[in-house]
Design a protein around this motif. Structure first.
Motif, PDB file in Angstrom:
ATOM      1  N   ALA A  51      25.911  54.056   3.601  1.00 37.15           N
ATOM      2  CA  ALA A  51      27.063  53.252   3.171  1.00 37.15           C
ATOM      3  C   ALA A  51      27.590  53.682   1.799  1.00 37.15           C
ATOM      4  CB  ALA A  51      26.678  51.773   3.141  1.00 37.15           C
ATOM      5  N   GLY A  52      26.873  54.569   1.130  1.00 33.39           N
ATOM      6  CA  GLY A  52      27.356  55.074  -0.158  1.00 33.39           C
ATOM      7  C   GLY A  52      26.959  54.233  -1.354  1.00 33.39           C
ATOM      8  N   ALA A  53      25.836  53.523  -1.237  1.00 35.96           N
ATOM      9  CA  ALA A  53      25.452  52.599  -2.305  1.00 35.96           C
ATOM     10  C   ALA A  53      24.152  52.979  -3.010  1.00 35.96           C
ATOM     11  CB  ALA A  53      25.351  51.184  -1.731  1.00 35.96           C
ATOM     12  N   THR A  54      23.765  54.245  -2.927  1.00 39.50           N
ATOM     13  CA  THR A  54      22.594  54.710  -3.694  1.00 39.50           C
ATOM     14  C   THR A  54      22.963  56.033  -4.357  1.00 39.50           C
ATOM     15  OG1 THR A  54      21.704  56.061  -1.922  1.00 39.50           O
ATOM     16  CG2 THR A  54      20.978  53.773  -1.968  1.00 39.50           C
ATOM     17  N   GLN A  55      21.988  56.607  -5.012  1.00 44.17           N
ATOM     18  CA  GLN A  55      22.163  57.913  -5.653  1.00 44.17           C
ATOM     19  C   GLN A  55      21.691  58.969  -4.649  1.00 44.17           C
ATOM     20  OE1 GLN A  55      22.813  57.846  -9.256  1.00 44.17           O
ATOM     21  NE2 GLN A  55      23.417  59.953  -8.813  1.00 44.17           N
ATOM     22  N   GLN A  56      22.635  59.748  -4.123  1.00 43.22           N
ATOM     23  CA  GLN A  56      22.233  60.796  -3.170  1.00 43.22           C
ATOM     24  C   GLN A  56      22.002  62.105  -3.904  1.00 43.22           C
ATOM     25  OE1 GLN A  56      24.692  61.215   0.363  1.00 43.22           O
ATOM     26  NE2 GLN A  56      24.012  63.332   0.611  1.00 43.22           N
ATOM     27  N   HIS A  57      20.837  62.714  -3.641  1.00 43.72           N
ATOM     28  CA  HIS A  57      20.486  63.955  -4.349  1.00 43.72           C
ATOM     29  C   HIS A  57      20.744  65.200  -3.518  1.00 43.72           C
ATOM     30  CE1 HIS A  57      18.764  61.570  -7.517  1.00 43.72           C
ATOM     31  NE2 HIS A  57      18.023  60.921  -6.643  1.00 43.72           N
ATOM     32  N   VAL A  67      33.221  64.415   6.714  1.00 38.31           N
ATOM     33  CA  VAL A  67      32.216  64.408   5.655  1.00 38.31           C
ATOM     34  C   VAL A  67      32.245  63.058   4.942  1.00 38.31           C
ATOM     35  CG1 VAL A  67      31.610  65.392   3.412  1.00 38.31           C
ATOM     36  CG2 VAL A  67      32.316  66.890   5.282  1.00 38.31           C
ATOM     37  N   LEU A  68      31.119  62.345   4.984  1.00 35.68           N
ATOM     38  CA  LEU A  68      31.067  61.035   4.317  1.00 35.68           C
ATOM     39  C   LEU A  68      30.400  61.099   2.959  1.00 35.68           C
ATOM     40  CD1 LEU A  68      30.040  58.188   6.792  1.00 35.68           C
ATOM     41  CD2 LEU A  68      32.309  59.017   6.190  1.00 35.68           C
ATOM     42  N   ALA A  78      36.484  52.622   5.309  1.00 35.66           N
ATOM     43  CA  ALA A  78      37.752  53.013   5.938  1.00 35.66           C
ATOM     44  C   ALA A  78      37.530  54.121   6.963  1.00 35.66           C
ATOM     45  CB  ALA A  78      38.741  53.470   4.868  1.00 35.66           C
ATOM     46  N   ALA A  79      36.484  54.920   6.760  1.00 34.14           N
ATOM     47  CA  ALA A  79      36.202  56.020   7.691  1.00 34.14           C
ATOM     48  C   ALA A  79      35.438  55.553   8.929  1.00 34.14           C
ATOM     49  CB  ALA A  79      35.421  57.122   6.962  1.00 34.14           C
ATOM     50  N   GLY A  80      35.026  54.269   8.950  1.00 35.05           N
ATOM     51  CA  GLY A  80      34.418  53.760  10.179  1.00 35.05           C
ATOM     52  C   GLY A  80      33.016  53.199  10.050  1.00 35.05           C
ATOM     53  N   ILE A  81      32.482  53.126   8.814  1.00 36.97           N
ATOM     54  CA  ILE A  81      31.146  52.549   8.625  1.00 36.97           C
ATOM     55  C   ILE A  81      31.263  51.024   8.473  1.00 36.97           C
ATOM     56  CG2 ILE A  81      29.229  52.345   6.967  1.00 36.97           C
ATOM     57  CD1 ILE A  81      28.961  54.943   8.363  1.00 36.97           C
ATOM     58  N   THR A 158      33.350  52.381  13.622  1.00 32.95           N
ATOM     59  CA  THR A 158      32.843  53.227  14.713  1.00 32.95           C
ATOM     60  C   THR A 158      31.316  53.236  14.701  1.00 32.95           C
ATOM     61  OG1 THR A 158      33.143  55.132  13.274  1.00 32.95           O
ATOM     62  CG2 THR A 158      34.839  54.748  14.909  1.00 32.95           C
ATOM     63  N   LEU A 159      30.717  52.888  13.557  1.00 31.12           N
ATOM     64  CA  LEU A 159      29.252  52.804  13.480  1.00 31.12           C
ATOM     65  C   LEU A 159      28.881  51.563  12.675  1.00 31.12           C
ATOM     66  CD1 LEU A 159      26.405  54.129  13.922  1.00 31.12           C
ATOM     67  CD2 LEU A 159      26.710  55.196  11.675  1.00 31.12           C
TER      68      LEU A 159
END
Ligand SMILES: Nc1ncnc2c1ncn2[C@@H]1O[C@H](COP(=O)(O)OP(=O)(O)OP(=O)(O)O)[C@@H](O)[C@H]1O
Ligand SMILES: [Mg+2]
Length: 241
Positions: A51-57, A67-68, A78-81, A158-159
């Motif tokens: 969902a984009g709520a952490t620090q991705q390394h 690409v999310l 907005a992309a479907g999550i 979508t997911l």
């Protein structure tokens, strides 16, 4: 068939702390994945990372080829999550109906099933229809969970990402939620990742399963075959029976 979700080599955490280590998984369109694992193994961190709520390394997240992992959280929605966090964040100072209409968005093109509207959410959860004018603060835990799920649905994702949707709820409410989740996924074909600590009910309505341990995937495969191997399941989940 092209994959709906493709996750490769995902490492993520909070600040300097790395919780997920090279997690890879994929979901085909219309499929449901049960995400299992003991307390603290990284299930919520994985959901939050999608969902984009952490620090991705490291690693990549593709949804329908898009690409999310470079997008901020609101753009992933907005992309479907469709994300239903473990803490069920609804707007407590708004009514049930305002919660649903504040976020509703028309269905994106190309989806087979009929779009989710507040009216369809009320049909799915008649309790919410009865509580339409109640404030979020006046809802029971089960009603809050239904509203959180309804809010995700009216975004026409979508997911769907469901983090322990049945946690802490009475058995009769759990049954109602499971029936609704089954209808949304199995009957209407919406893809989902469903986090659970208690696997049997969720495995029964999932196509595939992934088990996390210490932030790595220790099982990825069919939900049914995991369900049919209770000893393996107990071992993976560290349950002593
Ligand atoms: N905001 C945070 N900051 C730092 N560390 C965190 C944070 N949230 C979780 N962690 C750590 O990340 C690890 C994984 O936690 P996570 O919440 O992802 O596990 P979980 O599998 O969802 O557990 P549960 O079944 O209890 O919900 C744990 O060691 C936890 O302490
Ligand atoms: Mg969790």
């Amino acid at each position: 068939m092209a994959e709906l979700l493709n996750v490769q080599g995902l490492s993520a955490g909070y600040g300097e702390a790395v919780v997920l280590h090279e997690v890879s998984l994929s979901i085909d369109p219309g499929q449901t994945l049960a995400l299992l694992g003991r307390n603290g193994t990284g299930k919520t961190t994985l959901i939050n990372t999608l969902a984009g709520a952490t620090q991705q390394h490291a690693g990549s997240i593709l949804l329908g080829g898009q690409v999310l992992h470079k997008l901020p959280s609101h753009e992933r929605a907005a992309a479907g999550i469709g994300w239903v966090p473990q803490e069920r964040n609804i707007f407590k100072s708004l009514t049930v109906h305002e919660n649903l209409t504040a976020v509703a968005r028309p269905q994106r093109a190309g989806r087979a099933s009929s779009p989710w509207t507040p009216a369809r959410v009320y049909e799915l959860f008649p309790r919410l229809a009865e509580r339409k004018s109640n404030l979020g603060t006046q809802l029971s835990g089960g009603e809050q969970q239904m509203l959180a799920l309804g809010r995700a649905l009216v975004l026409n994702p979508t997911l769907l990402l469901l983090d322990e949707p049945c946690e802490g709820l009475a058995p009769i409410i759990v049954q109602e939620l499971l029936r609704a989740i089954r209808r949304i996924t199995r009957e209407e074909g919406l893809s989902a990742i469903i986090v659970e600590q208690h696997p049997q009910a969720i495995l029964a309505i999932s196509d595939t399963a992934a088990v996390l341990d210490h932030g790595t995937v220790v099982y990825a495969g069919s939900a049914r075959s995991l369900q049919e191997q209770p000893e393996l399941l107990d071992k993976l989940l560290g349950v002593a029976r």
